[in-house]
Structure formats: C-alpha cells, structure tokens
Design a protein around this motif. Structure first.
Motif, PDB file in Angstrom:
ATOM      1  N   LEU A   5       0.836  -1.207   0.000  1.00  0.00           N
ATOM      2  CA  LEU A   5       0.000   0.000   0.000  1.00  0.00           C
ATOM      3  C   LEU A   5       0.870   1.257   0.000  1.00  0.00           C
ATOM      4  O   LEU A   5       0.590   2.234  -0.683  1.00  0.00           O
ATOM      5  CB  LEU A   5      -0.910   0.030   1.236  1.00  0.00           C
ATOM      6  N   GLY A   6       1.926   1.186   0.787  1.00  0.00           N
ATOM      7  CA  GLY A   6       2.820   2.338   0.910  1.00  0.00           C
ATOM      8  C   GLY A   6       3.514   2.662  -0.405  1.00  0.00           C
ATOM      9  O   GLY A   6       3.700   3.825  -0.737  1.00  0.00           O
ATOM     10  N   ARG A   7       3.865   1.626  -1.161  1.00  0.00           N
ATOM     11  CA  ARG A   7       4.525   1.867  -2.455  1.00  0.00           C
ATOM     12  C   ARG A   7       3.609   2.662  -3.354  1.00  0.00           C
ATOM     13  O   ARG A   7       4.017   3.557  -4.068  1.00  0.00           O
ATOM     14  CB  ARG A   7       4.852   0.537  -3.140  1.00  0.00           C
ATOM     15  N   ARG A   8       2.329   2.350  -3.300  1.00  0.00           N
ATOM     16  CA  ARG A   8       1.379   3.035  -4.167  1.00  0.00           C
ATOM     17  C   ARG A   8       1.067   4.434  -3.653  1.00  0.00           C
ATOM     18  O   ARG A   8       0.890   5.366  -4.416  1.00  0.00           O
ATOM     19  CB  ARG A   8       0.107   2.196  -4.263  1.00  0.00           C
ATOM     20  N   SER A   9       0.977   4.571  -2.339  1.00  0.00           N
ATOM     21  CA  SER A   9       0.565   5.875  -1.808  1.00  0.00           C
ATOM     22  C   SER A   9       1.737   6.833  -1.668  1.00  0.00           C
ATOM     23  O   SER A   9       1.545   8.027  -1.501  1.00  0.00           O
ATOM     24  CB  SER A   9      -0.107   5.705  -0.442  1.00  0.00           C
ATOM     25  N   GLY A  10       2.950   6.302  -1.720  1.00  0.00           N
ATOM     26  CA  GLY A  10       4.120   7.175  -1.586  1.00  0.00           C
ATOM     27  C   GLY A  10       4.384   7.579  -0.144  1.00  0.00           C
ATOM     28  O   GLY A  10       5.234   8.421   0.127  1.00  0.00           O
ATOM     29  N   GLN A  11       3.679   7.003   0.794  1.00  0.00           N
ATOM     30  CA  GLN A  11       3.892   7.348   2.203  1.00  0.00           C
ATOM     31  C   GLN A  11       4.788   6.293   2.850  1.00  0.00           C
ATOM     32  O   GLN A  11       4.699   5.115   2.513  1.00  0.00           O
ATOM     33  CB  GLN A  11       2.560   7.389   2.958  1.00  0.00           C
ATOM     34  N   PRO A  12       5.624   6.712   3.796  1.00  0.00           N
ATOM     35  CA  PRO A  12       6.476   5.730   4.464  1.00  0.00           C
ATOM     36  C   PRO A  12       5.712   4.953   5.533  1.00  0.00           C
ATOM     37  O   PRO A  12       4.706   5.431   6.062  1.00  0.00           O
ATOM     38  CB  PRO A  12       7.550   6.605   5.113  1.00  0.00           C
ATOM     39  N   LEU A  13       6.231   3.784   5.816  1.00  0.00           N
ATOM     40  CA  LEU A  13       5.660   2.973   6.885  1.00  0.00           C
ATOM     41  C   LEU A  13       6.330   3.387   8.187  1.00  0.00           C
ATOM     42  O   LEU A  13       7.546   3.484   8.246  1.00  0.00           O
ATOM     43  CB  LEU A  13       6.001   1.513   6.568  1.00  0.00           C
ATOM     44  N   GLU A  14       5.534   3.657   9.195  1.00  0.00           N
ATOM     45  CA  GLU A  14       6.136   4.063  10.458  1.00  0.00           C
ATOM     46  C   GLU A  14       5.852   3.015  11.520  1.00  0.00           C
ATOM     47  O   GLU A  14       4.736   2.514  11.604  1.00  0.00           O
ATOM     48  CB  GLU A  14       5.572   5.426  10.895  1.00  0.00           C
ATOM     49  N   ALA A  15       6.868   2.712  12.300  1.00  0.00           N
ATOM     50  CA  ALA A  15       6.681   1.684  13.322  1.00  0.00           C
ATOM     51  C   ALA A  15       6.875   2.296  14.699  1.00  0.00           C
ATOM     52  O   ALA A  15       7.780   3.096  14.911  1.00  0.00           O
ATOM     53  CB  ALA A  15       7.676   0.562  13.112  1.00  0.00           C
ATOM     54  N   THR A  16       5.985   1.941  15.601  1.00  0.00           N
ATOM     55  CA  THR A  16       6.191   2.354  16.981  1.00  0.00           C
ATOM     56  C   THR A  16       6.170   1.110  17.852  1.00  0.00           C
ATOM     57  O   THR A  16       5.291   0.260  17.684  1.00  0.00           O
ATOM     58  CB  THR A  16       5.070   3.299  17.479  1.00  0.00           C
ATOM     59  N   ALA A  17       7.137   1.023  18.722  1.00  0.00           N
ATOM     60  CA  ALA A  17       7.180  -0.134  19.612  1.00  0.00           C
ATOM     61  C   ALA A  17       6.861   0.354  21.012  1.00  0.00           C
ATOM     62  O   ALA A  17       7.123   1.503  21.350  1.00  0.00           O
ATOM     63  CB  ALA A  17       8.560  -0.761  19.579  1.00  0.00           C
ATOM     64  N   GLY A  18       6.270  -0.494  21.776  1.00  0.00           N
ATOM     65  CA  GLY A  18       6.001  -0.099  23.161  1.00  0.00           C
ATOM     66  C   GLY A  18       4.792  -0.826  23.680  1.00  0.00           C
ATOM     67  O   GLY A  18       4.002  -1.367  22.899  1.00  0.00           O
ATOM     68  N   GLN A  19       4.649  -0.840  24.976  1.00  0.00           N
ATOM     69  CA  GLN A  19       3.530  -1.487  25.652  1.00  0.00           C
ATOM     70  C   GLN A  19       3.342  -2.917  25.167  1.00  0.00           C
ATOM     71  O   GLN A  19       2.225  -3.368  24.923  1.00  0.00           O
ATOM     72  CB  GLN A  19       2.250  -0.677  25.439  1.00  0.00           C
ATOM     73  N   GLY A  20       4.457  -3.591  24.960  1.00  0.00           N
ATOM     74  CA  GLY A  20       4.387  -5.011  24.647  1.00  0.00           C
ATOM     75  C   GLY A  20       4.015  -5.342  23.216  1.00  0.00           C
ATOM     76  O   GLY A  20       3.765  -6.490  22.896  1.00  0.00           O
ATOM     77  N   CYS A  21       3.930  -4.375  22.356  1.00  0.00           N
ATOM     78  CA  CYS A  21       3.667  -4.724  20.966  1.00  0.00           C
ATOM     79  C   CYS A  21       4.225  -3.664  20.023  1.00  0.00           C
ATOM     80  O   CYS A  21       4.561  -2.554  20.426  1.00  0.00           O
ATOM     81  CB  CYS A  21       2.186  -4.933  20.700  1.00  0.00           C
ATOM     82  N   ARG A  22       4.284  -4.050  18.756  1.00  0.00           N
ATOM     83  CA  ARG A  22       4.843  -3.160  17.760  1.00  0.00           C
ATOM     84  C   ARG A  22       3.692  -2.802  16.818  1.00  0.00           C
ATOM     85  O   ARG A  22       3.004  -3.681  16.302  1.00  0.00           O
ATOM     86  CB  ARG A  22       5.926  -3.948  17.002  1.00  0.00           C
ATOM     87  N   VAL A  23       3.469  -1.522  16.663  1.00  0.00           N
ATOM     88  CA  VAL A  23       2.379  -1.092  15.790  1.00  0.00           C
ATOM     89  C   VAL A  23       2.986  -0.412  14.571  1.00  0.00           C
ATOM     90  O   VAL A  23       3.817   0.488  14.706  1.00  0.00           O
ATOM     91  CB  VAL A  23       1.454  -0.074  16.511  1.00  0.00           C
ATOM     92  N   GLU A  24       2.588  -0.866  13.408  1.00  0.00           N
ATOM     93  CA  GLU A  24       3.056  -0.226  12.186  1.00  0.00           C
ATOM     94  C   GLU A  24       1.929   0.604  11.604  1.00  0.00           C
ATOM     95  O   GLU A  24       0.780   0.154  11.571  1.00  0.00           O
ATOM     96  CB  GLU A  24       3.480  -1.286  11.174  1.00  0.00           C
ATOM     97  N   SER A  25       2.266   1.804  11.165  1.00  0.00           N
ATOM     98  CA  SER A  25       1.214   2.677  10.617  1.00  0.00           C
ATOM     99  C   SER A  25       1.588   3.148   9.243  1.00  0.00           C
ATOM    100  O   SER A  25       2.745   3.441   8.951  1.00  0.00           O
ATOM    101  CB  SER A  25       1.044   3.941  11.451  1.00  0.00           C
ATOM    102  N   LEU A  26       0.572   3.247   8.433  1.00  0.00           N
ATOM    103  CA  LEU A  26       0.741   3.852   7.117  1.00  0.00           C
ATOM    104  C   LEU A  26      -0.328   4.929   7.003  1.00  0.00           C
ATOM    105  O   LEU A  26      -1.524   4.645   7.087  1.00  0.00           O
ATOM    106  CB  LEU A  26       0.545   2.810   6.014  1.00  0.00           C
ATOM    107  N   ALA A  27       0.124   6.164   6.851  1.00  0.00           N
ATOM    108  CA  ALA A  27      -0.852   7.252   6.724  1.00  0.00           C
ATOM    109  C   ALA A  27      -1.283   7.350   5.269  1.00  0.00           C
ATOM    110  O   ALA A  27      -0.461   7.331   4.365  1.00  0.00           O
ATOM    111  CB  ALA A  27      -0.207   8.557   7.163  1.00  0.00           C
ATOM    112  N   LEU A  28      -2.586   7.424   5.059  1.00  0.00           N
ATOM    113  CA  LEU A  28      -3.080   7.686   3.701  1.00  0.00           C
ATOM    114  C   LEU A  28      -3.106   9.187   3.488  1.00  0.00           C
ATOM    115  O   LEU A  28      -2.923   9.693   2.403  1.00  0.00           O
ATOM    116  CB  LEU A  28      -4.482   7.126   3.523  1.00  0.00           C
TER     117      LEU A  28
END
Ligand SMILES: Nc1nc2c(ncn2[C@@H]2O[C@H](COP(=O)(O)OP(=O)(O)OP(=O)(O)O)[C@@H](O)[C@H]2O)c(=O)[nH]1
Ligand SMILES: [Mg+2]
Length: 388
Positions: free
Chosen positions: A211-234
C-alpha cells in the motif's frame, strides 16, 4: 448551519474566486452559488452540474485543483476515505507524480476560528459570510502552514458558536452587546483508523508496504507497551495500523482501545497457504469482534493472503473456515491476495473504499470500478473474492 450557502455576495470585498483554475483556465467555475461546505455537499457540487463541464472534466482528470473555489478537485478521493481512490487508478498519469507529503496530523491547529464583532452582526443574518470567512481563514492558515487550503477546509467541520465570555450560544439574535464578538470554532476532525490484524507471519507488514509503495507514504513503526504497531498514513487524517494479534497482550489491548473509538474498518490478514493455522486465526478474529468488543459491528475486509503459494485456499474456503457469517459485522468481503506483488491488494481496498464511503459516480457518469467479484460468488470469481 450546515446547509448555508456561501456563494460570493455581490460587492463583497473578499478576494474570491482566487483566480482561474490552474489546469483548464476556467475562471468562473461556479454556475450557481457554492453551497455550504461539507464533504457531502461539496461532493454534490462536483457531480450536480454546478461547475462548468470543462472544469468538471478538469477536476476529474487532475484529482486536485488549487484554490478553494476549485475545491471539488479530488473529491472522489477525499470524501470520508481520503485518497484511497488514488489507489484505484494507478495507470493515471497524475498518480505517477509523487504526492506531496502531508505535514502530519499534529501540525493542524485544534480549530479554525471565525469571529464576528457586534458591528458585523447583520452579516450573520445573510447566509454567505460565514462560509466566505471560513474559506478565507483556511486559505490564510494554509499559506502559513504550507497546507493546501482545500485539504484544510475538509479537516474542520461542525462549528460551535461561542460568545466573548466563552459561553456556548445557539443563536446570536438576542445576544447582549457585552457578549460580542462571537466566534465560530471549527474543530479539527479526529484521526481515523483502518485496523489491520493477523497472526504473526500472515503478511501484514508486506501488505502495508504494498500500500505504501502506491501511496508514496512511508511505513512508520512504533514499539512499546508489549507490541509493535506499524502505521501507514493515507493522509493526515486516515491511517492503516497493523497489529499482531498472536501476542496481543493486556497492555497492547489497552493501547488498541485508544484506536477503536475512531475505527473506519477492520482488515484481517490470513495466511491462506497455511490451513493448519486457520482455526487459530478464526478464534483470534472471533475474539477481536466479539460481542463485548468495541470493534463488534465493524466493516471487515479479509485478505486470504499468499495466494501465489501452491495449494493456498481460495477466498470462499477461507470465508467458510473463518465462519464469517457467524460474526457480528456490518459487512464483509474476502479478497485473495499476494502481498509481495500487490496482486489483489487494491481490489480489497476498492471494496473498502466503496463500503465505507459509498459508491459515487465518476466524471463520465459511470460508477466507480467495482472490485472483482464484488457482487459475491455469483460474479464468477469466487476463487479470488467473496462477499458475505
Ligand atoms: N509467497 C508469499 N509470501 C508472502 C506473502 N505475503 C507475505 N509473505 C512473506 O511472509 C513472511 C511474513 O510476512 P510479514 O509481512 O513479515 O508478516 P507479518 O504479518 O507482518 O508478520 P509479523 O510482523 O511477524 O506479525 C515474509 O517472508 C513475507 O515475504 C505473499 O502474498 N506470498
Ligand atoms: Mg510485521
């Protein structure tokens, strides 16, 4: 208030329209006064013959046109589910142009204010001045922040009216002079999320990357509270966030709850090439959407991923094994995909875009593209997708 019209009053000194459309040079894009700006109304505007045919064609072709008067540009992509539509037409030339990186949700002020003094109270009885000033405020703010004013205008809605003493007021008719000036406060929209879940290794990260390749947005990762959350902003107001539900511990569930309030959809990635884990996935999905869950009743998109692997289960079988028809969901669609190549990923997004935002006409009056098999198994493509 939502339905005020905000066409330019005769003799108004406000500098609207700001100039001809940059793409088609149409200088009087509006045949009738622009209705009060809300997403729905603005959408109507583009497709209800209120702009000249030349400009309408221009908007449809360029997706976005600068200036507030040309605001309808790109509405197909901005209504409710911003920019998802851009995924749907990758061959269009404008999609090859890198999209501007949006500045980020936090950069938007909490609200846009429009103030009227006591001397200006008469202006409030006409229906247009508030809209004009709102447009003007968005234009000024846009210039200061480097954000397209049309994007800003979409980011704020449903103003509250406050008196000089900070009191919420419903109307100004009988308001004493010492309560003036009054201010309309247009609050910032909340950020909204498409929550992407799946067991470990099912392909969430790969899918987000596609999805990120198409939208041109970077994938952002946040780690913490026992899990890793990856976000892609549209865009600044809409995100995909990915969660590994294998290890969704108490702490991360708490974190997830924060997102659930503003959920647009739930996407669930299943490794269709590993039937031995489907029961585990079914259980996890059932827990996720269970009766007491904040996600119960959500719109669900399931990716039967890794379809390129020999022996991978088809979409219909994945739907069956997940027992989707027993879940409490608003609607559901299963799309088989290969996240590595992106095959099927955008068909799923196309369905989501329609399910969340509703189908809308394209410039030539045709409907937006229907995802493969969107009508269900009878569409003849049951191997690839199925709706429940
Ligand atoms: N053949 C094939 N491999 C895939 C596909 N999607 C993902 N993979 C592979 O599967 C492995 C796991 O993919 P990830 O995207 O890391 O999975 P994930 O769900 O993010 O995994 P976690 O972050 O561990 O929860 C990687 O080696 C990917 O290359 C697919 O559609 N086809
Ligand atoms: Mg991952």
């Amino acid at each position: 208030m939502k339905h005020r019209s905000w066409g330019r009053p005769p003799g108004s000194s406000t500098h609207f329209p700001p100039g001809p459309c940059l793409a088609c040079q149409e200088s009087r894009a509006l045949k009738t006064p622009l209705p009060w700006f809300t997403r729905r109304r603005a959408l109507d505007l583009l497709w209800a013959d209120r702009v000249s045919p030349a400009h309408r064609a221009c908007c449809a072709a360029s997706w976005r046109v600068s200036g507030l008067w040309e605001l309808p540009g790109g509405l197909r992509t901005t209504h409710l589910y911003p920019r998802v539509g851009a995924f749907l037409h990758p061959s269009k030339e404008e999609d090859q142009v890198p999209q501007p990186r949006y500045p980020g949700f936090d950069k938007y002020p909490d609200c846009v204010r429009v103030t009227f003094s006591f001397d200006e109270r008469e202006l409030l009885t006409g229906s247009q001045e508030l809209g004009l000033r709102y447009a003007s405020a968005c234009q000024e703010l846009g210039e200061a922040l480097g954000i397209d004013p049309a994007v800003l205008a979409e980011a704020y809605a449903d103003p509250r009216l406050r008196s000089a003493t900070g009191r919420d007021v419903a109307a100004v008719g009988a308001l004493p002079e010492d309560e003036w000036p009054v201010t309309f406060e247009f609050p910032k929209q909340r950020r909204r999320y498409n929550l992407l879940f799946g067991l470990g290794g099912s392909g969430k990260t790969t899918l987000l990357r596609a999805l990120g390749r198409r939208s041109g947005q970077p994938l952002e990762a946040t780690a913490g509270q026992g899990c890793r959350v990856e976000s892609l902003a549209l865009d600044d107001f809409t995100c995909f966030t990915s969660w590994d539900i294998t290890g969704l511990k108490e702490a991360s569930r708490k974190l997830l709850e924060g997102y659930c309030r503003d959920v647009l959809s739930v996407c669930f990635v299943v490794d269709a090439s590993d039937p031995s884990r489907i029961d585990e996935a079914r259980q996890a999905l059932a827990d996720l959407l269970g009766e007491s869950s904040a996600l119960s009743g959500a719109t669900l998109l399931v990716y039967a991923n890794k379809r390129d692997v020999e022996g991978a289960l088809p979409a219909t079988e994945v739907a069956e094994r997940l027992m989707l028809s027993s879940l409490r969901i608003a609607r559901c669609f299963v799309q088989s995909s290969c996240a590595v190549t992106g095959d099927g990923v955008f068909q799923g997004i196309a369905w989501l875009s329609q399910a969340i935002g509703g189908a809308r006409p394209s410039a030539d009056g045709a409907e937006e593209p229907t995802p493969t098999g969107g009508a269900g198994p009878s569409a003849g493509d049951a191997e690839e997708s199925t709706s429940i």
